[in-house]
Motif scaffolding. Structure first.
Motif, PDB file in Angstrom:
ATOM      1  N   ASP A  92       0.818  -1.224   0.000  1.00  0.00           N
ATOM      2  CA  ASP A  92       0.000   0.000   0.000  1.00  0.00           C
ATOM      3  C   ASP A  92       0.847   1.267   0.000  1.00  0.00           C
ATOM      4  N   ALA A  93       1.942   1.227   0.745  1.00  0.00           N
ATOM      5  CA  ALA A  93       2.743   2.445   0.875  1.00  0.00           C
ATOM      6  C   ALA A  93       3.438   2.825  -0.433  1.00  0.00           C
ATOM      7  N   GLN A  94       3.544   1.883  -1.349  1.00  0.00           N
ATOM      8  CA  GLN A  94       4.291   2.177  -2.578  1.00  0.00           C
ATOM      9  C   GLN A  94       3.415   2.383  -3.802  1.00  0.00           C
ATOM     10  N   ILE A  95       2.167   1.965  -3.704  1.00  0.00           N
ATOM     11  CA  ILE A  95       1.400   1.872  -4.956  1.00  0.00           C
ATOM     12  C   ILE A  95       1.150   3.227  -5.609  1.00  0.00           C
ATOM     13  N   GLU A  96       0.972   4.247  -4.791  1.00  0.00           N
ATOM     14  CA  GLU A  96       0.710   5.572  -5.356  1.00  0.00           C
ATOM     15  C   GLU A  96       1.894   6.011  -6.228  1.00  0.00           C
ATOM     16  N   GLY A  97       3.099   5.881  -5.656  1.00  0.00           N
ATOM     17  CA  GLY A  97       4.309   6.270  -6.392  1.00  0.00           C
ATOM     18  C   GLY A  97       4.529   5.396  -7.609  1.00  0.00           C
ATOM     19  N   GLU A  98       4.230   4.107  -7.484  1.00  0.00           N
ATOM     20  CA  GLU A  98       4.445   3.212  -8.618  1.00  0.00           C
ATOM     21  C   GLU A  98       3.522   3.572  -9.770  1.00  0.00           C
ATOM     22  N   LYS A 148      -6.878   6.194  -0.724  1.00  0.00           N
ATOM     23  CA  LYS A 148      -6.147   7.391  -1.161  1.00  0.00           C
ATOM     24  C   LYS A 148      -5.784   7.284  -2.653  1.00  0.00           C
ATOM     25  N   VAL A 149      -5.391   6.093  -3.047  1.00  0.00           N
ATOM     26  CA  VAL A 149      -4.997   5.892  -4.438  1.00  0.00           C
ATOM     27  C   VAL A 149      -6.230   5.899  -5.335  1.00  0.00           C
ATOM     28  N   GLN A 150      -7.351   5.425  -4.782  1.00  0.00           N
ATOM     29  CA  GLN A 150      -8.605   5.477  -5.561  1.00  0.00           C
ATOM     30  C   GLN A 150      -8.917   6.922  -5.942  1.00  0.00           C
ATOM     31  N   LEU A 163      -9.164   8.380  -9.716  1.00  0.00           N
ATOM     32  CA  LEU A 163     -10.371   9.051 -10.193  1.00  0.00           C
ATOM     33  C   LEU A 163     -10.003  10.366 -10.883  1.00  0.00           C
ATOM     34  N   ARG A 164      -9.118  11.126 -10.267  1.00  0.00           N
ATOM     35  CA  ARG A 164      -8.720  12.403 -10.882  1.00  0.00           C
ATOM     36  C   ARG A 164      -8.059  12.164 -12.236  1.00  0.00           C
ATOM     37  N   PHE A 165      -7.263  11.127 -12.304  1.00  0.00           N
ATOM     38  CA  PHE A 165      -6.604  10.792 -13.577  1.00  0.00           C
ATOM     39  C   PHE A 165      -7.660  10.490 -14.651  1.00  0.00           C
ATOM     40  N   LEU A 166      -8.680   9.722 -14.268  1.00  0.00           N
ATOM     41  CA  LEU A 166      -9.715   9.380 -15.247  1.00  0.00           C
ATOM     42  C   LEU A 166     -10.534  10.597 -15.645  1.00  0.00           C
ATOM     43  N   GLN A 167     -10.737  11.507 -14.683  1.00  0.00           N
ATOM     44  CA  GLN A 167     -11.545  12.696 -14.994  1.00  0.00           C
ATOM     45  C   GLN A 167     -10.798  13.685 -15.876  1.00  0.00           C
ATOM     46  N   THR A 168      -9.506  13.818 -15.639  1.00  0.00           N
ATOM     47  CA  THR A 168      -8.762  14.888 -16.314  1.00  0.00           C
ATOM     48  C   THR A 168      -7.844  14.388 -17.426  1.00  0.00           C
ATOM     49  N   GLY A 169      -7.521  13.086 -17.406  1.00  0.00           N
ATOM     50  CA  GLY A 169      -6.556  12.559 -18.385  1.00  0.00           C
ATOM     51  C   GLY A 169      -5.150  13.036 -18.076  1.00  0.00           C
ATOM     52  N   MET A 177     -18.696  -3.570  -2.392  1.00  0.00           N
ATOM     53  CA  MET A 177     -17.636  -2.811  -1.703  1.00  0.00           C
ATOM     54  C   MET A 177     -18.029  -1.345  -1.579  1.00  0.00           C
ATOM     55  N   VAL A 178     -18.708  -0.846  -2.606  1.00  0.00           N
ATOM     56  CA  VAL A 178     -19.188   0.540  -2.537  1.00  0.00           C
ATOM     57  C   VAL A 178     -20.186   0.666  -1.384  1.00  0.00           C
ATOM     58  N   ARG A 179     -21.110  -0.296  -1.297  1.00  0.00           N
ATOM     59  CA  ARG A 179     -22.117  -0.240  -0.222  1.00  0.00           C
ATOM     60  C   ARG A 179     -21.459  -0.323   1.158  1.00  0.00           C
ATOM     61  N   GLU A 180     -20.380  -1.109   1.252  1.00  0.00           N
ATOM     62  CA  GLU A 180     -19.682  -1.224   2.555  1.00  0.00           C
ATOM     63  C   GLU A 180     -18.803  -0.019   2.842  1.00  0.00           C
ATOM     64  N   GLY A 181     -18.556   0.787   1.815  1.00  0.00           N
ATOM     65  CA  GLY A 181     -17.729   1.971   2.010  1.00  0.00           C
ATOM     66  C   GLY A 181     -16.246   1.726   1.791  1.00  0.00           C
ATOM     67  N   SER A 182     -15.871   0.583   1.188  1.00  0.00           N
ATOM     68  CA  SER A 182     -14.446   0.348   0.972  1.00  0.00           C
ATOM     69  C   SER A 182     -14.015   0.636  -0.476  1.00  0.00           C
ATOM     70  N   PHE A 183     -14.958   1.018  -1.321  1.00  0.00           N
ATOM     71  CA  PHE A 183     -14.597   1.428  -2.686  1.00  0.00           C
ATOM     72  C   PHE A 183     -15.415   2.659  -3.046  1.00  0.00           C
ATOM     73  N   ARG A 184     -14.758   3.636  -3.657  1.00  0.00           N
ATOM     74  CA  ARG A 184     -15.450   4.906  -3.964  1.00  0.00           C
ATOM     75  C   ARG A 184     -16.497   4.701  -5.053  1.00  0.00           C
ATOM     76  N   SER A 185     -17.700   5.210  -4.809  1.00  0.00           N
ATOM     77  CA  SER A 185     -18.756   5.004  -5.798  1.00  0.00           C
ATOM     78  C   SER A 185     -18.457   5.787  -7.079  1.00  0.00           C
ATOM     79  N   ASP A 186     -17.879   7.013  -6.925  1.00  0.00           N
ATOM     80  CA  ASP A 186     -17.613   7.808  -8.137  1.00  0.00           C
ATOM     81  C   ASP A 186     -16.585   7.114  -9.027  1.00  0.00           C
ATOM     82  N   LEU A 187     -15.600   6.436  -8.394  1.00  0.00           N
ATOM     83  CA  LEU A 187     -14.600   5.706  -9.182  1.00  0.00           C
ATOM     84  C   LEU A 187     -15.252   4.486  -9.841  1.00  0.00           C
TER      85      LEU A 187
END
Ligand SMILES: Nc1ncnc2c1ncn2[C@@H]1O[C@H](COP(=O)(O)OP(=O)(O)OP(=O)(O)O)[C@@H](O)[C@H]1O
Length: 456
Positions: free
Chosen positions: A205-211, A250-252, A256-262, A290-300
């Motif tokens: 988890d600590a590396q995925i954002e940078g990767e 956090k990475v989600q 999402l921003r990447f998908l929205q803005t390219g 997962m969205v219903r449980e709150g572990s995945f962002r619905s907008d993503l």
């Protein structure tokens, strides 16, 4: 016989690759680093060089331009895909993303050997003639299936491939999600550009954002130099996020921003860069739940499933298990340099009746095992191991491990037994250390051999 230089520092993996290549008639010379290879051999004296990217000392990418006319094929993990893609742009022949199939590796090596020696005599008639093409409609870019459910999937793949829209591929483990994503890429206008696979579950988890998004120098402890992420590595091509449900929140948000803005913004940077990447996400999880449980962002979730393809489990594809088994059998015997083998009537009936909870991956393992056990004659029901009751693995003494005693059966069998026997009492780090491989290699091998990590 071709001479292959194999540079890999992980001893277990190296031994396995050496045996695989030797079985295919190649003379293999090994080294654990580029320096070791250079000290003992002339790099230009080989027909092909196969090297891991991550090596002690200089990375495998430094071999580009130093091996004469020998093609350099690189093996990469998630963290080095970008470096490998860059190396291909600079002249490396190809790269393979771990975890990879043995068949895939052998086929790639043979292809590159053939391409550097067009004038060479054809290989000894070890290999069976290529399989005749599957009847129209029963095969699409490596996916075999004639059931109504799979014909529908093929039609969807053909329809979505030319599009630029984000695609979500959903299906149980082993149903062929990665295979489908590759098919979409190959049928798309991006086919000449990179296909980058990210195993989200394998990256801490600590590396995925940078990767994924890269970082600027000093953005985190240890980030000495700026680095581009895998989104940038996939520029012009396709990025597959496998097991997207494992992404931390956090990475989600960043995805999402990447998908929205390219646009991609590296960690620690205020500057955004445009990225021309088509995203495919795959998961075996129920993202809606997962969205219903709150572990995945619905907008993503809604962004990801602009297009969605559901791969049915094998038990919902009547007739396909036998079709796929026949195709896998042809592939396997060809790769092993054996004459084609047939399935007996009982074997076909058993394959058709089995529930295949591990789907195509489990079927593939059964076919692999059957080819070995059949020893050149027709595949019988007993060779498939479908009737074997589940057995506890026989004990492996730690003394034999320490001595590195060679396993009496295959290395894979040894690995499987060791992991199954110890996974309840040892951590993943301890298992990896005792097997002499990295945690990443342990994870990759678990995936390949279908030994999922028990959920704690
Ligand atoms: N329709 C098919 N025809 C022939 N081979 C297939 C088919 N689907 C999958 N395979 C083979 O089965 C194996 C597993 O497929 P793949 O890795 O694409 O599945 P997956 O759903 O991504 O697996 P996992 O959930 O474990 O990540 C691969 O070796 C692939 O080549």
């Amino acid at each position: 016989m071709s001479r292959i230089l194999l540079i890999e520092d992980e001893i277990v993996i190296r031994a396995e690759l050496r045996r695989l290549l030797a079985r295919h008639g190649h003379a293999v010379v090994e080294a654990g680093s580029i320096a070791e290879a250079e000290a003992e051999h002339e790099l230009c004296a080989f027909d092909l060089v196969l090297a891991d990217v991550r090596l002690p000392g200089a990375p495998g990418t430094e071999l580009v331009g130093r091996c004469g006319s020998a093609p350099v094929v690189l093996m990469t993990s998630y963290a080095t895909v970008k470096a490998a893609v860059e190396a291909v742009k600079r002249g490396a022949a190809d790269y393979l993303s771990k975890p990879f199939d043995h068949d895939e590796l052998v086929a790639l090596v043979e292809r590159h050997l053939a391409s550097v020696r067009p004038e060479a005599a054809p290989p000894a008639p070890l290999a069976a003639p290529p399989a005749p093409p599957a009847p129209d409609g029963d095969e699409l870019e490596g996916m075999v299936g004639g059931s109504a459910a799979m014909r529908e999937v093929f039609a969807q793949v053909r329809k979505v491939a030319p599009s630029e829209a984000t695609l979500l591929v959903v299906g149980e483990g082993g149903t062929g999600k990665e295979t489908l994503a590759r098919a979409v890429h190959r049928l798309s206008p991006r086919r000449q550009q990179p296909f980058v696979l990210v195993q989200c579950a394998a990256i801490p988890d600590a590396q995925i954002e940078g990767e994924l998004f890269g970082y600027e120098a000093g953005a985190a402890a240890g980030a000495l130099a700026a680095r581009a992420g895998l989104c940038e590595a996939a520029e012009g091509g396709t990025l597959l996020l496998d097991e997207v449900g494992e992404l931390p929140m956090k990475v989600q948000g960043r995805l999402l921003r990447f998908l929205q803005t390219g646009e991609v913004r590296r960690v620690g940077s205020t500057r955004a860069r445009r990225a021309d990447v088509r995203l495919i996400a795959a998961t075996h999880r129920d993202l809606g739940a997962m969205v219903r449980e709150g572990s995945f962002r619905s907008d993503l979730y809604f962004r990801l499933r602009v297009l969605e393809i559901r791969l049915p489990p094998l038990r919902e594809r009547p007739g396909d298990a036998v079709r796929i088994a026949e195709s896998l059998l042809k592939r396997r015997t060809r790769v092993m340099g054996q004459a084609p083998l047939a399935l007996s009537a009982e074997a076909r009936a058993a394959i058709a009746a089995a529930p295949w909870p591990g789907n195509v991956r489990e079927l593939e393992n059964a076919v692999h095992r059957a080819v070995v056990l059949a020893g050149g004659s027709a595949i019988e029901r007993a060779h498939l191991g479908l009737d074997d009751p589940p057995r506890p693995p026989p004990p492996v003494s730690s003394a034999s491990l320490r001595d590195g005693a060679p396993p009496s059966d295959s290395l894979e069998g040894y690995f499987r037994r060791f992991v199954l026997e110890h996974q309840d009492e040892l951590t993943e780090t301890e298992i990896a250390r005792r097997l002499g491989i990295s945690r990443k290699a342990l994870w990759e091998r678990r995936q390949r051999l279908g030994i999922p990590r028990p959920r704690s």
